[in-house]
Structures are given as C-alpha cells and as structure tokens.
Design a protein around this motif. Structure first.
Motif, mmCIF file in Angstrom:
data_model
loop_
_atom_site.group_PDB
_atom_site.id
_atom_site.type_symbol
_atom_site.label_atom_id
_atom_site.label_comp_id
_atom_site.label_asym_id
_atom_site.label_seq_id
_atom_site.Cartn_x
_atom_site.Cartn_y
_atom_site.Cartn_z
ATOM 1 N N VAL A 72 47.965 47.860 44.814
ATOM 2 C CA VAL A 72 47.660 49.084 44.074
ATOM 3 C C VAL A 72 48.403 48.984 42.748
ATOM 4 O O VAL A 72 49.576 48.627 42.700
ATOM 5 N N TRP A 73 47.682 49.218 41.655
ATOM 6 C CA TRP A 73 48.227 49.134 40.303
ATOM 7 C C TRP A 73 48.235 50.534 39.713
ATOM 8 O O TRP A 73 47.188 51.205 39.678
ATOM 9 N N ILE A 74 49.417 50.984 39.267
ATOM 10 C CA ILE A 74 49.579 52.356 38.799
ATOM 11 C C ILE A 74 50.233 52.352 37.419
ATOM 12 O O ILE A 74 51.439 52.122 37.297
ATOM 13 N N PRO A 75 49.453 52.583 36.360
ATOM 14 C CA PRO A 75 50.081 52.695 35.043
ATOM 15 C C PRO A 75 50.864 54.005 34.963
ATOM 16 O O PRO A 75 50.439 55.020 35.521
ATOM 17 N N LEU A 76 51.985 53.977 34.271
ATOM 18 C CA LEU A 76 52.830 55.170 34.188
ATOM 19 C C LEU A 76 52.594 55.972 32.912
ATOM 20 O O LEU A 76 53.370 56.861 32.578
ATOM 21 N N GLN A 77 51.532 55.642 32.202
ATOM 22 C CA GLN A 77 51.068 56.392 31.039
ATOM 23 C C GLN A 77 49.581 56.089 30.904
ATOM 24 O O GLN A 77 49.076 55.229 31.592
ATOM 25 N N ASP A 78 48.899 56.810 30.035
ATOM 26 C CA ASP A 78 47.504 56.449 29.766
ATOM 27 C C ASP A 78 47.474 54.994 29.333
ATOM 28 O O ASP A 78 48.307 54.557 28.535
ATOM 29 N N CYS A 79 46.550 54.225 29.864
ATOM 30 C CA CYS A 79 46.463 52.794 29.558
ATOM 31 C C CYS A 79 45.118 52.519 28.895
ATOM 32 O O CYS A 79 44.076 52.565 29.541
ATOM 33 N N THR A 80 45.182 52.251 27.610
ATOM 34 C CA THR A 80 43.976 51.985 26.834
ATOM 35 C C THR A 80 43.724 50.487 26.765
ATOM 36 O O THR A 80 44.607 49.681 27.064
ATOM 37 N N VAL A 81 42.532 50.100 26.347
ATOM 38 C CA VAL A 81 42.159 48.689 26.323
ATOM 39 C C VAL A 81 43.067 47.878 25.396
ATOM 40 O O VAL A 81 43.342 46.706 25.663
ATOM 41 N N ASP A 82 43.578 48.486 24.322
ATOM 42 C CA ASP A 82 44.445 47.753 23.405
ATOM 43 C C ASP A 82 45.847 47.509 23.970
ATOM 44 O O ASP A 82 46.626 46.740 23.404
ATOM 45 N N MET A 83 46.167 48.118 25.115
ATOM 46 C CA MET A 83 47.473 47.920 25.746
ATOM 47 C C MET A 83 47.478 46.728 26.709
ATOM 48 O O MET A 83 48.485 46.462 27.352
ATOM 49 N N GLY A 84 46.366 46.020 26.808
ATOM 50 C CA GLY A 84 46.298 44.861 27.683
ATOM 51 C C GLY A 84 46.323 45.222 29.159
ATOM 52 O O GLY A 84 47.140 44.721 29.918
ATOM 53 N N PRO A 85 45.396 46.101 29.597
ATOM 54 C CA PRO A 85 45.385 46.487 31.013
ATOM 55 C C PRO A 85 44.952 45.327 31.911
ATOM 56 O O PRO A 85 44.443 44.316 31.438
ATOM 57 N N VAL A 86 45.153 45.504 33.183
ATOM 58 C CA VAL A 86 44.664 44.535 34.153
ATOM 59 C C VAL A 86 43.136 44.497 34.042
ATOM 60 O O VAL A 86 42.484 45.535 33.923
ATOM 61 N N VAL A 87 42.585 43.286 34.090
ATOM 62 C CA VAL A 87 41.130 43.098 34.078
ATOM 63 C C VAL A 87 40.757 42.368 35.357
ATOM 64 O O VAL A 87 41.285 41.292 35.642
ATOM 65 N N TYR A 88 39.883 42.965 36.145
ATOM 66 C CA TYR A 88 39.430 42.384 37.395
ATOM 67 C C TYR A 88 38.071 41.723 37.201
ATOM 68 O O TYR A 88 37.255 42.205 36.420
ATOM 69 N N ILE A 89 37.826 40.662 37.944
ATOM 70 C CA ILE A 89 36.483 40.092 38.013
ATOM 71 C C ILE A 89 35.848 40.668 39.270
ATOM 72 O O ILE A 89 36.268 40.370 40.391
ATOM 73 N N ASP A 90 34.878 41.525 39.039
ATOM 74 C CA ASP A 90 34.238 42.267 40.116
ATOM 75 C C ASP A 90 33.653 41.317 41.164
ATOM 76 O O ASP A 90 32.933 40.381 40.830
ATOM 77 N N GLY A 91 33.985 41.569 42.415
ATOM 78 C CA GLY A 91 33.444 40.787 43.525
ATOM 79 C C GLY A 91 34.086 39.433 43.739
ATOM 80 O O GLY A 91 33.711 38.711 44.669
ATOM 81 N N SER A 92 35.059 39.067 42.924
ATOM 82 C CA SER A 92 35.641 37.726 43.034
ATOM 83 C C SER A 92 36.424 37.521 44.334
ATOM 84 O O SER A 92 36.647 36.383 44.743
ATOM 85 N N HIS A 93 36.796 38.604 45.001
ATOM 86 C CA HIS A 93 37.497 38.460 46.279
ATOM 87 C C HIS A 93 36.596 37.839 47.351
ATOM 88 O O HIS A 93 37.085 37.365 48.372
ATOM 89 N N LYS A 94 35.294 37.785 47.103
ATOM 90 C CA LYS A 94 34.356 37.186 48.058
ATOM 91 C C LYS A 94 34.045 35.722 47.733
ATOM 92 O O LYS A 94 33.373 35.060 48.503
ATOM 93 N N TRP A 95 34.525 35.238 46.594
ATOM 94 C CA TRP A 95 34.275 33.851 46.213
ATOM 95 C C TRP A 95 35.143 32.926 47.056
ATOM 96 O O TRP A 95 36.229 33.297 47.493
ATOM 97 N N LYS A 96 34.693 31.733 47.256
ATOM 98 C CA LYS A 96 35.441 30.742 48.037
ATOM 99 C C LYS A 96 36.217 29.815 47.099
ATOM 100 O O LYS A 96 35.776 29.519 45.992
ATOM 101 N N GLY A 97 37.387 29.381 47.547
ATOM 102 C CA GLY A 97 38.151 28.377 46.823
ATOM 103 C C GLY A 97 39.083 28.905 45.752
ATOM 104 O O GLY A 97 39.713 28.125 45.047
ATOM 105 N N ASP A 98 39.193 30.220 45.616
ATOM 106 C CA ASP A 98 40.059 30.768 44.582
ATOM 107 C C ASP A 98 41.407 31.234 45.130
ATOM 108 O O ASP A 98 42.173 31.873 44.429
#
Length: 172
Positions: A72-98
């Motif tokens: 669980v990732w919890i920013p402690l302030q508003d987190c805008t795109v210019d702040m370098g937020p975490v970026v997930y690759i959607d569905g990648s948890h189902k890929w093999k070999g990663d």
C-alpha cells in the motif's frame, strides 16, 4: 519499520479499511505487516535525479513463500505528476518472468527509457497508471506489479509511506 517507531504510522498501518482492502485483494482472511518505509523525494537536483527504476517488490522478498503479498502506497500530501509519483504497469502482476526485476536502485534515466522501448515492443497494449493521488488517498499493488517513478520536477518535496503486507499463507 517506521510503524514500530512512530505511533502515527502504526495507526495508519492499522487503519481497518487498509487491512480489509489488502486482505480482499490478497484473497485471504488475515493480513499482517511485513515491512514499511518512509520515502522522501526531494525536487530534482543534479547530484540526485530521484529516479526509482522499474522493479517488482516481490523480487526483493526471495525468502517469502507467498505469491499474494500486497504493498500500500500512501502519499502524505497531494501528489501531482510533476512530483514523480509511483507509476504502475497495469496488469503486469500477471506476466511471467518478471519476479526477478530488481532495478529499484537504478537511478539512470537511460534504464527507464530502455524499459519503455522493451514494453512498447514486447507489450504494445500495456497501460501505465501514475498515482496522482490527493492527501488521504492510497493505492495498493500486488507484489509482482512492475512499477517505477520519475524525478520530482516540482518545487515541493514528495513524502510517502509504503507498507508491505503479507497474507496468512506466507512463511519464510
């Protein structure tokens, strides 16, 4: 663990809705804390680009038996795109070999670009989700979800709390 040192983080980690959501996502009846961290990403400076390379959290937990661990990732302030937020690759948890993707400490912008080229070639229909969250919002991701973050190009520090949670089947 910061939650063992600061009451406020212990209360946040033990917030009932966080545990209930994590347990539902992990498809388990009980969820336990495995570890946590407090992250500070200062505005970009030349000596520290503030890049977190593409990785899976599970790659750093080789002694765990569970394949359903949650972060669980919890920013402690508003987190805008210019702040370098975490970026997930959607569905990648189902890929093999990663499961061995360990580039967390690779703060090289070229490595982010190399992964972008690889993804565009090998997974052309992938989607990315930047966690531009408001203070008080949280995001959850599976231990095998591929994620990274870019530099903080804002003029504000980005502070976030991340907690790693284990389902009841996990052993060491």
């Amino acid at each position: 663990m910061i939650a063992l040192q600061k009451r406020e983080f212990k209360e946040l980690l033990n917030y009932p809705m966080i545990a209930a959501t994590a347990a539902k996502l992990a498809r388990t009846n009980s969820i336990r804390a495995f570890g946590d961290s407090l992250f500070s990403k200062k505005p970009r400076v030349n000596t520290d680009p503030g890049i977190i390379g593409w990785h899976t959290d599970r790659a750093y937990w080789p002694t765990c038996t569970s394949h359903n661990m949650i972060t669980v990732w919890i920013p402690l302030q508003d987190c805008t795109v210019d702040m370098g937020p975490v970026v997930y690759i959607d569905g990648s948890h189902k890929w093999k070999g990663d499961d061995r993707l360990r580039n967390y400490y690779n703060a090289n912008a070229q490595s982010l670009e190399e992964m972008n080229v690889f993804l565009n070639k090998e997974k052309p229909n992938h989607t990315r989700a930047a966690m531009t969250l408001k203070k008080g919002q949280v995001s959850f991701h599976h231990g095998y979800t591929i994620h990274a973050s870019s530099p903080n190009t804002s003029d504000r520090e980005r502070i976030a709390f991340a907690a790693h949670l284990q389902d009841d089947t996990n052993d060491y």
